[in-house]
Design a protein around this motif. Sequence first.
Motif: not given
Length: 281
Positions: A147-150, A243-257
Amino acid sequence: MLVTSAAHRDARPREEAPPSADGLTVGRAAALVGVSVKTLHHWDAIGLVRPSGRTWAGHRVYSGDDVARMHRVLVYRELGFPLAEIGRILDDPDADERDHLRRQRAQLVERIDRLRKMLDAVDRMLEASGRGMRLTPEEQVEIFGADWRPAWVEEAEERWGDSAQWAQYAERAAAMSPQDWRDVKAETDALHADLAAACRAGVAPGSAAANALAERHRALMSRYFDCTHAMHACIARGYVREPGFADYYDAFAPGLTVWLRDVIFANAAAHGVDPQTAAWE
């Protein structure tokens, strides 16, 4: 003709005589010491340096002592003294010029030291800005995942490239080997797993366990640049707002951000920082 010419030479105004005859006009004095006529007029108006001589026609001119005072004024001005203080020093018979100069010299030494450090920092920034991450795009994907984009590195540089923190990142990143990046990735994965587990378990922001996780997160940021508690709070605000950060962290656990923001805020407050008004410093 010779007599007439001689008579004309003898009759020429004294103003055209050599400067040493009556002193220096304001124009000549200004040219001699390297300041503007306007500056000398200002010094005259405030009583700092006044022309003390006069020509036969009554025009005020600067004597040798006046010019010497001008040079002393210039020395003090170059050292950073305000004009009012320069006047007090020069006019006070009890003033110890040597003591003033010794103190000013000490300040100059400190200023030179600061400037040298600034120059070294700029040189490091210039060197680092041309290096950055030494991983190839393929290595970046291999280490950070599919998923990493250089391109993210270039986008980050466009956004923060003028900051001191980016210069720190570039300098540190340039010194890291592929194995160093693998170690950072492993550290990051472990932290994210622990954050997600704590969020699911309902660990309260401000608790000892939450503060420890916040410090681990700040330490991870400090691998790239010196991250203060105030900066950490600013980063946490950005996690929720973008939103990009929120999507990234919430993917690990709902509400994590949001939970992570609250954890970082509480930890910052415990270190004397108001997270709501924290500035990037």
